[in-house]
Write a protein that holds these residues in place. Structure first.
Motif, PDB file in Angstrom:
ATOM      1  N   ARG A  83      -7.117  -8.414   1.500  1.00  0.00           N
ATOM      2  CA  ARG A  83      -7.065  -9.623   2.352  1.00  0.00           C
ATOM      3  C   ARG A  83      -7.855 -10.760   1.713  1.00  0.00           C
ATOM      4  NH1 ARG A  83      -7.617  -5.756   6.676  1.00  0.00           N
ATOM      5  NH2 ARG A  83      -9.868  -6.107   6.674  1.00  0.00           N
ATOM      6  N   ARG A 143      -8.447  -2.452   1.969  1.00  0.00           N
ATOM      7  CA  ARG A 143      -7.787  -3.421   2.854  1.00  0.00           C
ATOM      8  C   ARG A 143      -8.529  -4.755   2.860  1.00  0.00           C
ATOM      9  NH1 ARG A 143      -3.845  -1.524   6.076  1.00  0.00           N
ATOM     10  NH2 ARG A 143      -3.641   0.739   6.276  1.00  0.00           N
ATOM     11  N   GLN A 166     -10.702   1.259   4.202  1.00  0.00           N
ATOM     12  CA  GLN A 166     -10.965  -0.056   4.780  1.00  0.00           C
ATOM     13  C   GLN A 166     -11.463  -1.029   3.714  1.00  0.00           C
ATOM     14  OE1 GLN A 166     -10.306  -1.309   7.759  1.00  0.00           O
ATOM     15  NE2 GLN A 166      -9.360   0.626   8.400  1.00  0.00           N
ATOM     16  N   ASP A 221       2.282  -2.678   4.389  1.00  0.00           N
ATOM     17  CA  ASP A 221       1.629  -1.372   4.451  1.00  0.00           C
ATOM     18  C   ASP A 221       2.675  -0.262   4.571  1.00  0.00           C
ATOM     19  OD1 ASP A 221      -0.035   0.759   4.762  1.00  0.00           O
ATOM     20  OD2 ASP A 221      -1.112  -0.021   6.511  1.00  0.00           O
ATOM     21  N   PHE A 262       0.850  -1.186   0.000  1.00  0.00           N
ATOM     22  CA  PHE A 262       0.000   0.000   0.000  1.00  0.00           C
ATOM     23  C   PHE A 262       0.891   1.242   0.000  1.00  0.00           C
ATOM     24  CE2 PHE A 262      -3.240  -2.627   2.576  1.00  0.00           C
ATOM     25  CZ  PHE A 262      -3.870  -3.053   1.425  1.00  0.00           C
TER      26      PHE A 262
END
Length: 329
Positions: A95, A91, A88, A103, A81
């Motif tokens: 995942r 993210r 969010q 990150d 990132f």
């Protein structure tokens, strides 16, 4: 004058202190380089790791692939990132796709994300001072499903609608003009007297230091050159700070963009660099200015930065001395 001697009006170059790489940028670049060393090319990076053309092209040459859509990243790949942070939703998607994630979000941006999440749980709404479309703003606003209102100027403050004016907090993009942010914050506090401010201002130490240095430098020179890419928010703000003080200012991505006409009748040149611009580019600009007549180069007194941010687990760490070496003049 001999044909081989420098020709032009430039006589002196005055270097801002501090300038160039900050700790967050240094860390972000190091994360990509370490990931390439550990896992091999390619390493995928969501968005430009930092907003600098030279840095991005250098990492591309080493095997980094910069993407915006996670669908472009193959399953099982390593993903970084960018320093600006992500929402969010990004993210969660990363995942779910099973990537090995590192990150590189600047810790000072992460601090804002943590504060927003904490106060939202306490029932707060937010006003965010920032620039629409900037990846840092999108990342911060994307920490919540709603209840965060972006304002870009004082006029926007009047249009904000808050459910409970006793439960409102303000946050800012970390790379804003200190003066602009202060003016907008004053308008926010005038309209919402109970607004909660951060314990420490969100504008990062490096942004503040570089703007403070330009405020001093601009009064000592006839023209200011800012090394930085057009997409770099903090670099653009440096140019604006000088312009507002009546000093002609130009931002360049490289020494090749310097125009001799800029320096006609302007013998003393100030030189600084945005937080994402490497010192190598500054030195190349100095050499170009020497060819335009510069006989002396001096560094103005200023803050010596010693901030260091550790690398994510799994990539090792570097000493403060190594960090300083990357950004030293």
């Amino acid at each position: 004058m001999d044909r081989g001697e420098p020709q032009g009006d430039v006589r002196e170059v005055v270097l801002a202190q501090p300038r160039g790489f900050c700790a967050g940028v240094d860390r972000a670049i190091e994360i990509v380089e370490r990931a390439l060393q550990k896992f091999g090319a390619p390493i995928h990076v969501r968005h430009e790791i930092v907003h600098n053309t030279y840095v991005v092209n250098d990492l591309k040459a080493k095997g980094a692939i910069f993407i915006e859509d996670l669908a472009e990243v193959p399953p099982g790949a390593t993903l970084v990132f960018s320093a600006h942070g992500v929402s969010q939703a990004v993210r969660a998607e990363a995942r779910a796709r099973g990537f090995e994630i590192f990150d590189a979000t600047c810790p000072l941006v992460t601090k804002v994300h943590v504060e927003v999440a904490k106060l939202r749980r306490e029932g707060y709404e937010f006003i965010m001072i920032g620039h629409k479309g900037h990846p840092e703003v999108e990342g911060t606003m994307g920490q919540l499903d709603g209840g965060i209102h972006l304002v870009e100027d004082i006029d926007d403050v009047a249009r904000v609608s808050i459910a409970d004016e006793s439960r409102i907090a303000v946050v800012t993009q970390t790379t804003l003009s200190v003066d602009d942010a202060a003016g907008i914050l004053t308008a926010v506090k005038a309209r919402f007297p109970l607004v909660r401010e951060p314990k420490q201002q969100d504008i990062c130490y490096a942004t503040q230091n570089r703007q403070d240095a330009v405020k001093v430098l601009s009064g000592e020179v006839d023209i200011l050159i800012v090394v930085g890419s057009p997409t770099s928010s903090n670099s653009n703000r440096l140019r604006e700070v000088a312009e507002r003080r009546g000093t002609p200012s130009y931002m360049v991505d490289s020494a090749a963009e310097l125009q001799p006409a800029w320096f006609e009748g302007r013998p003393r040149v100030g030189l600084t660099a945005g937080a994402s611009a490497p010192e190598l580019l500054v030195q190349q600009v100095i050499e170009r200015l020497r060819s335009l007549g510069a006989l002396a180069v001096r560094k103005m007194p200023g803050v010596e930065e010693t901030v260091h941010f550790p690398l994510p687990r799994g990539l090792g760490d570097k000493s403060m001395a190594e960090a300083a070496a990357r950004s030293s003049s």
